[in-house]
Design a protein around this motif. Structure first.
Motif, PDB file in Angstrom:
ATOM      1  N   LEU A 291       0.855  -0.852  -0.553  1.00 12.03           N
ATOM      2  CA  LEU A 291       0.174  -0.457   0.001  1.00 12.03           C
ATOM      3  C   LEU A 291       0.932   1.089  -0.317  1.00 12.03           C
ATOM      4  CD1 LEU A 291      -2.703  -0.963   2.866  1.00 12.03           C
ATOM      5  CD2 LEU A 291      -2.442  -1.829   0.024  1.00 12.03           C
ATOM      6  N   SER A 292       0.245   1.943  -0.671  1.00 10.46           N
ATOM      7  CA  SER A 292       1.033   3.423  -0.884  1.00 10.46           C
ATOM      8  C   SER A 292       0.266   4.550  -1.033  1.00 10.46           C
ATOM      9  CB  SER A 292       1.991   3.844  -1.948  1.00 10.46           C
ATOM     10  OG  SER A 292       1.164   3.990  -2.868  1.00 10.46           O
ATOM     11  N   ILE A 293       1.495   6.043  -0.433  1.00 15.52           N
ATOM     12  CA  ILE A 293       0.403   7.275  -0.002  1.00 15.52           C
ATOM     13  C   ILE A 293       0.811   8.040  -1.467  1.00 15.52           C
ATOM     14  CG2 ILE A 293       0.170   9.451   1.003  1.00 15.52           C
ATOM     15  CD1 ILE A 293       0.289   8.004   3.785  1.00 15.52           C
ATOM     16  N   GLY A 294      -0.132   8.430  -2.506  1.00  7.74           N
ATOM     17  CA  GLY A 294       1.637   8.430  -3.971  1.00  7.74           C
ATOM     18  C   GLY A 294       2.306   7.356  -4.134  1.00  7.74           C
ATOM     19  N   ASP A 295       3.896   8.019  -3.833  1.00  6.94           N
ATOM     20  CA  ASP A 295       4.863   7.299  -4.355  1.00  6.94           C
ATOM     21  C   ASP A 295       5.490   6.724  -3.301  1.00  6.94           C
ATOM     22  OD1 ASP A 295       4.652   7.077  -7.244  1.00  6.94           O
ATOM     23  OD2 ASP A 295       5.869   8.964  -7.572  1.00  6.94           O
ATOM     24  N   GLU A 296       4.772   7.175  -1.954  1.00  6.56           N
ATOM     25  CA  GLU A 296       6.033   6.502  -0.669  1.00  6.56           C
ATOM     26  C   GLU A 296       4.728   5.536  -0.402  1.00  6.56           C
ATOM     27  OE1 GLU A 296       8.125   8.049   1.195  1.00  6.56           O
ATOM     28  OE2 GLU A 296       8.190   9.451  -1.346  1.00  6.56           O
ATOM     29  N   PRO A 297       6.100   4.621   0.118  1.00  3.96           N
ATOM     30  CA  PRO A 297       5.469   2.810   0.092  1.00  3.96           C
ATOM     31  C   PRO A 297       4.819   3.227   2.017  1.00  3.96           C
ATOM     32  CG  PRO A 297       7.260   2.623  -0.485  1.00  3.96           C
ATOM     33  CD  PRO A 297       7.399   4.149  -0.103  1.00  3.96           C
ATOM     34  N   LEU A 298       3.348   2.637   2.536  1.00  8.55           N
ATOM     35  CA  LEU A 298       2.679   3.166   3.808  1.00  8.55           C
ATOM     36  C   LEU A 298       2.885   1.124   4.370  1.00  8.55           C
ATOM     37  CD1 LEU A 298       0.981   4.555   5.636  1.00  8.55           C
ATOM     38  CD2 LEU A 298      -0.952   3.413   4.017  1.00  8.55           C
ATOM     39  N   LEU A 299       2.609   0.462   3.275  1.00 14.49           N
ATOM     40  CA  LEU A 299       2.353  -0.806   3.900  1.00 14.49           C
ATOM     41  C   LEU A 299       3.337  -1.920   2.744  1.00 14.49           C
ATOM     42  CD1 LEU A 299      -0.859  -2.490   6.007  1.00 14.49           C
ATOM     43  CD2 LEU A 299       0.832  -3.819   4.034  1.00 14.49           C
ATOM     44  N   PHE A 300       4.462  -2.657   3.417  1.00 15.32           N
ATOM     45  CA  PHE A 300       4.737  -4.064   2.974  1.00 15.32           C
ATOM     46  C   PHE A 300       4.319  -5.566   3.650  1.00 15.32           C
ATOM     47  CE2 PHE A 300       8.856  -6.146   2.161  1.00 15.32           C
ATOM     48  CZ  PHE A 300       8.183  -6.487   0.695  1.00 15.32           C
ATOM     49  N   ALA A 301       4.084  -6.254   2.495  1.00 19.30           N
ATOM     50  CA  ALA A 301       3.762  -7.651   3.675  1.00 19.30           C
ATOM     51  C   ALA A 301       3.855  -8.796   2.272  1.00 19.30           C
ATOM     52  CB  ALA A 301       2.254  -7.273   3.420  1.00 19.30           C
ATOM     53  N   VAL A 302       4.675  -9.536   3.312  1.00 18.89           N
ATOM     54  CA  VAL A 302       4.880 -11.442   2.257  1.00 18.89           C
ATOM     55  C   VAL A 302       3.997 -12.363   3.157  1.00 18.89           C
ATOM     56  CG1 VAL A 302       6.361 -12.266   0.915  1.00 18.89           C
ATOM     57  CG2 VAL A 302       7.253 -10.380   1.344  1.00 18.89           C
ATOM     58  N   PRO A 303       3.084 -12.469   2.910  1.00 18.73           N
ATOM     59  CA  PRO A 303       2.626 -13.081   3.909  1.00 18.73           C
ATOM     60  C   PRO A 303       2.759 -14.571   4.121  1.00 18.73           C
ATOM     61  CG  PRO A 303       0.940 -12.461   2.602  1.00 18.73           C
ATOM     62  CD  PRO A 303       1.808 -12.195   1.849  1.00 18.73           C
ATOM     63  N   HIS A 304       3.915 -15.761   3.116  1.00 15.40           N
ATOM     64  CA  HIS A 304       4.318 -16.277   3.491  1.00 15.40           C
ATOM     65  C   HIS A 304       5.235 -16.642   3.956  1.00 15.40           C
ATOM     66  CE1 HIS A 304       5.882 -15.316  -0.059  1.00 15.40           C
ATOM     67  NE2 HIS A 304       7.404 -16.136  -0.471  1.00 15.40           N
ATOM     68  N   HIS A 305       5.952 -15.224   4.683  1.00 16.00           N
ATOM     69  CA  HIS A 305       7.164 -15.112   5.642  1.00 16.00           C
ATOM     70  C   HIS A 305       6.852 -14.249   6.614  1.00 16.00           C
ATOM     71  CE1 HIS A 305      10.233 -17.136   2.835  1.00 16.00           C
ATOM     72  NE2 HIS A 305      10.143 -16.423   2.175  1.00 16.00           N
ATOM     73  N   SER A 306       5.325 -14.490   7.316  1.00 15.10           N
ATOM     74  CA  SER A 306       4.452 -13.558   8.056  1.00 15.10           C
ATOM     75  C   SER A 306       5.693 -11.734   8.503  1.00 15.10           C
ATOM     76  CB  SER A 306       4.553 -13.669   9.249  1.00 15.10           C
ATOM     77  OG  SER A 306       4.078 -15.565   8.822  1.00 15.10           O
ATOM     78  N   ILE A 307       5.659 -11.287   7.122  1.00 13.69           N
ATOM     79  CA  ILE A 307       6.367 -10.506   6.775  1.00 13.69           C
ATOM     80  C   ILE A 307       5.569  -9.081   6.617  1.00 13.69           C
ATOM     81  CG2 ILE A 307       7.441  -8.326   5.337  1.00 13.69           C
ATOM     82  CD1 ILE A 307       9.892 -11.345   5.230  1.00 13.69           C
ATOM     83  N   TYR A 308       5.761  -8.617   7.702  1.00 13.08           N
ATOM     84  CA  TYR A 308       4.398  -6.868   8.002  1.00 13.08           C
ATOM     85  C   TYR A 308       5.259  -5.633   8.384  1.00 13.08           C
ATOM     86  CZ  TYR A 308      -0.779  -6.278   7.467  1.00 13.08           C
ATOM     87  OH  TYR A 308      -2.126  -4.688   7.654  1.00 13.08           O
ATOM     88  N   ARG A 309       5.654  -4.796   7.035  1.00 14.30           N
ATOM     89  CA  ARG A 309       6.177  -3.494   7.724  1.00 14.30           C
ATOM     90  C   ARG A 309       5.541  -2.403   7.185  1.00 14.30           C
ATOM     91  NH1 ARG A 309      11.250  -6.235   5.383  1.00 14.30           N
ATOM     92  NH2 ARG A 309      12.213  -7.428   7.232  1.00 14.30           N
ATOM     93  N   LEU A 310       5.438  -1.418   8.813  1.00 14.87           N
ATOM     94  CA  LEU A 310       4.688   0.189   8.661  1.00 14.87           C
ATOM     95  C   LEU A 310       5.978   1.089   7.945  1.00 14.87           C
ATOM     96  CD1 LEU A 310       2.237  -1.129  10.872  1.00 14.87           C
ATOM     97  CD2 LEU A 310       1.734  -1.306   8.760  1.00 14.87           C
ATOM     98  N   GLU A 311       4.971   1.977   7.110  1.00 14.84           N
ATOM     99  CA  GLU A 311       5.963   3.313   6.995  1.00 14.84           C
ATOM    100  C   GLU A 311       5.134   3.891   7.590  1.00 14.84           C
ATOM    101  OE1 GLU A 311       9.181   6.273   7.122  1.00 14.84           O
ATOM    102  OE2 GLU A 311       9.072   4.089   7.377  1.00 14.84           O
ATOM    103  N   ALA A 312       4.829   4.333   9.297  1.00 16.87           N
ATOM    104  CA  ALA A 312       4.473   5.633   9.794  1.00 16.87           C
ATOM    105  C   ALA A 312       4.637   6.794   9.085  1.00 16.87           C
ATOM    106  CB  ALA A 312       4.229   5.990  11.082  1.00 16.87           C
TER     107      ALA A 312
END
Length: 261
Positions: free
Chosen positions: A112-133
């Motif tokens: 998920l992004s706000i314009g070109d800036e990432p907000l959320l990055f997730a890779v389910p099969h590795h349980s990776i879930y990263r956020l940019e506040a």
């Protein structure tokens, strides 16, 4: 419109949760309200694997496919884009597949992004879930979404790596990955499943007493059904020197304290 490049991006927070699906779904709802664009990497080959949840993945994809536009081919599968908030329901429905053995791979990557800036990055099969506040209000909203759950969004920290003998270790947030050594000690494991951690200076090791024999990633979700050897977490972590052992012990205790706070 291609998804933003997240490889060099350093996200501000990482989700750590006892129930990854429940916690990530709760955070996703708020993130969808803030984002302007959503991207999903789909691995269509997973629908041919014959796993029990494959029919659910196939049916869901057929129902939501037309709400997204194809945007790029990347291995594996293809990438699709949806403008937000118009396609929020589509992304929630796709994420609902994450808790299945097929779904965790079929839904390969979510951005998920706000314009070109990432907000959320997730890779389910590795349980990776990263956020940019983007601001403190987003952090507060994430905290509210996780209230009452055994989960937290930890400020991101660099991976810590070390080795001892034939084993190589990596600590990412509260996830410990082990390579080398015996088959029973290979894989990635949530340290939030620890019951007790004890230092053994005489053997330069940390004893790990686990609440349950659980691993962290979707790879082991499938493999553990085939062989119990793959999913057994290590009972000890080894070091080359006492200083590194104490450093890692402190880091683990601090991160678990933040998780349970």
């Amino acid at each position: 419109m291609n998804p933003p490049d997240v490889e060099p991006f350093e996200f501000s927070h990482t989700l750590v949760a006892a129930d990854f699906h429940d916690a990530s779904s709760a955070v996703l709802r708020g993130a969808l309200d803030r984002a302007t664009d959503g991207y999903v990497g789909i691995d269509h080959d997973e629908l041919e694997m014959g796993l029990p949840d494959a029919p659910r993945c196939r049916a869901t994809w057929e129902e939501v496919r037309d709400s997204l536009s194809w945007c790029d081919d990347r291995h594996p599968g293809a990438w699709y884009h949806g403008a937000l908030p118009e396609t929020s329901e589509t992304f929630e429905r796709l994420w609902s597949l994450e808790d299945g053995n097929s779904g965790a791979f079929f839904l390969h990557t979510l951005i998920l992004s706000i314009g070109d800036e990432p907000l959320l990055f997730a890779v389910p099969h590795h349980s990776i879930y990263r956020l940019e506040a983007p601001d403190e209000s987003f952090v507060a909203a994430v905290d509210d979404a996780l209230a009452g759950k055994q989960a937290t969004a930890l400020p991101s920290t660099p991976d810590i790596e070390w080795s001892a003998g034939e084993r190589a270790y990596r600590l990412t947030g509260t996830v410990l990955c082990v390579r080398g050594g015996g088959l029973r000690e290979r894989g990635c494991y949530h340290l939030t499943n620890l019951r007790r951690l004890e230092a053994n200076p005489e053997t330069l090791s940390l004893s790990l007493d686990w609440k349950a024999k659980q691993s962290t990633d979707g790879v082991t979700r499938v493999l553990s059904e085939l062989s119990p050897l793959v999913s057994d977490p290590p009972e000890r972590v080894y070091f080359e020197d006492r200083e590194t052992m104490r450093e890692i012990e402190t880091v683990i205790r601090d991160r678990l304290e933040a998780y349970y706070r």
